[in-house]
Design a protein around this motif. Sequence first.
Motif, short mmCIF file in Angstrom:
data_model
loop_
_atom_site.label_atom_id
_atom_site.label_comp_id
_atom_site.label_asym_id
_atom_site.label_seq_id
_atom_site.Cartn_x
_atom_site.Cartn_y
_atom_site.Cartn_z
N GLU A 257 -30.25 66.88 13.39
CA GLU A 257 -31.70 66.90 13.42
C GLU A 257 -32.19 66.85 11.81
OE1 GLU A 257 -33.14 69.42 17.33
OE2 GLU A 257 -32.71 70.41 15.49
N SER A 258 -31.61 67.65 10.88
CA SER A 258 -31.97 67.57 9.50
C SER A 258 -31.67 66.50 9.15
CB SER A 258 -31.05 68.41 8.88
OG SER A 258 -29.67 68.34 8.72
N LYS A 259 -30.85 65.50 9.51
CA LYS A 259 -30.63 64.30 8.83
C LYS A 259 -31.47 63.20 9.54
CE LYS A 259 -25.82 65.50 7.84
NZ LYS A 259 -26.07 65.28 6.34
N GLY A 260 -32.09 63.32 10.60
CA GLY A 260 -33.21 62.51 11.18
C GLY A 260 -32.71 61.84 12.20
N TYR A 261 -31.56 62.39 12.88
CA TYR A 261 -30.88 61.91 14.17
C TYR A 261 -32.05 62.21 15.36
CZ TYR A 261 -26.55 60.33 12.28
OH TYR A 261 -25.76 59.75 11.67
N LYS A 262 -32.06 61.31 16.32
CA LYS A 262 -33.05 61.36 17.49
C LYS A 262 -32.29 61.40 18.73
CE LYS A 262 -36.59 60.94 14.70
NZ LYS A 262 -37.13 62.20 14.27
N ASN A 263 -33.05 61.78 19.82
CA ASN A 263 -32.40 61.73 21.26
C ASN A 263 -30.94 62.64 21.26
OD1 ASN A 263 -34.42 59.91 22.02
ND2 ASN A 263 -33.21 58.47 20.98
N ILE A 264 -31.25 63.65 20.65
CA ILE A 264 -29.80 64.27 20.55
C ILE A 264 -29.44 65.14 21.80
CG2 ILE A 264 -28.51 66.29 19.45
CD1 ILE A 264 -30.35 65.66 17.02
N ILE A 265 -28.41 64.97 22.55
CA ILE A 265 -28.01 65.47 23.84
C ILE A 265 -26.89 66.17 23.65
CG2 ILE A 265 -27.25 64.97 25.97
CD1 ILE A 265 -28.79 62.21 25.77
N LEU A 266 -26.69 67.55 24.05
CA LEU A 266 -25.66 68.45 23.89
C LEU A 266 -25.18 68.76 25.65
CD1 LEU A 266 -23.95 70.44 22.39
CD2 LEU A 266 -25.73 72.27 22.82
N LYS A 267 -24.06 68.49 25.62
CA LYS A 267 -23.32 68.26 27.03
C LYS A 267 -22.23 69.17 26.92
CE LYS A 267 -21.94 64.98 30.36
NZ LYS A 267 -21.82 63.46 30.50
N LYS A 268 -22.28 70.08 28.19
CA LYS A 268 -21.01 70.86 28.62
C LYS A 268 -19.65 70.33 29.08
CE LYS A 268 -24.32 74.80 29.38
NZ LYS A 268 -23.86 75.59 28.27
N ASP A 269 -18.56 70.67 29.00
CA ASP A 269 -17.60 70.46 29.59
C ASP A 269 -17.06 70.90 30.84
OD1 ASP A 269 -16.29 72.78 28.87
OD2 ASP A 269 -15.19 72.18 27.17
N ILE A 270 -15.92 70.68 31.53
CA ILE A 270 -15.52 71.04 32.72
C ILE A 270 -15.48 72.74 32.86
CG2 ILE A 270 -14.48 69.21 33.75
CD1 ILE A 270 -11.93 69.95 32.61
#
Length: 281
Positions: A257-270
């Motif tokens: 976020e601090s670098k300006g990235y957008k649409n950040i999605i955090l995903k869990k594993d199995i």
Amino acid sequence: MLLQQFKKQFYLELSKLYPETEIQSFFNLLIEYKLNLSRIEVALQPDLNISEIDLSFLQNALIDLKNQVPIQYILGETEFYGLPFKVNENVLIPRPETEELVNWIIASTPPSSQIKILDIGTGSGCIAISLAKNLQKCKMSAIDISKKALKTAANNAKINNVKVEFIEKDILKTSVLPSNYDIIVSNPPYVRELEKKLMQENVLANEPHLALFVKDKNPLLFYDKIADLALNHLSKNGSLFFEINQYLAKETVKLLESKGYKNIILKKDIFGVDRMIKATI
């Protein structure tokens, strides 16, 4: 020695080190690999006489297992995303969580897309090769600091009949990437020194620390560097994919976020832990 005699010895000598289900799996893998016998064939041929050459291999494998050497290194091979891969002490053993990262990228990408993808820290080549196999119109490149790892990866690409451009490069000392890409993916070193106590002994003793560990004081240095490079080398609407340290998920999101990235999605594993991130610029 008869097959049933070796099986009895095998189970007995490993019984205090591994659960029975794991011992059974080790035995089946070794017998199929060396004697080309399935589980059913083993049951039907208990009095099969094992040759001296084969017995020597199996006995050495038993010693290695007692010394906590991973079965994948003993066999020199494993499977990842349904594909065969050679592995050795120069590369990490591919994990099922990383298969999920590959699957996420494939599911996000039309198979007919003529896109350019870069895998940073390729190791055995499991990510790059699996993507090249399933996204056959993509142009795949992969970077690693280790010449020996790249040799293993190149062999795996040949085995799986895919074309990947392999590049020897220290990403932390890199200021410019070879090209612009539609997707940049990385599963970089992310285990902090303080987390060693949480890891299995066979991993610590056998897998390359260069590909595993980062200093406690700067655990996100690879993410920081790669994210900076991606800002300048991702194409319009391009995506950055990371496998991440589950304990540093929030910190990794904040970094992006601090670098300006957008649409950040955090995903869990199995296993239900935060393990993957996707972001765009």
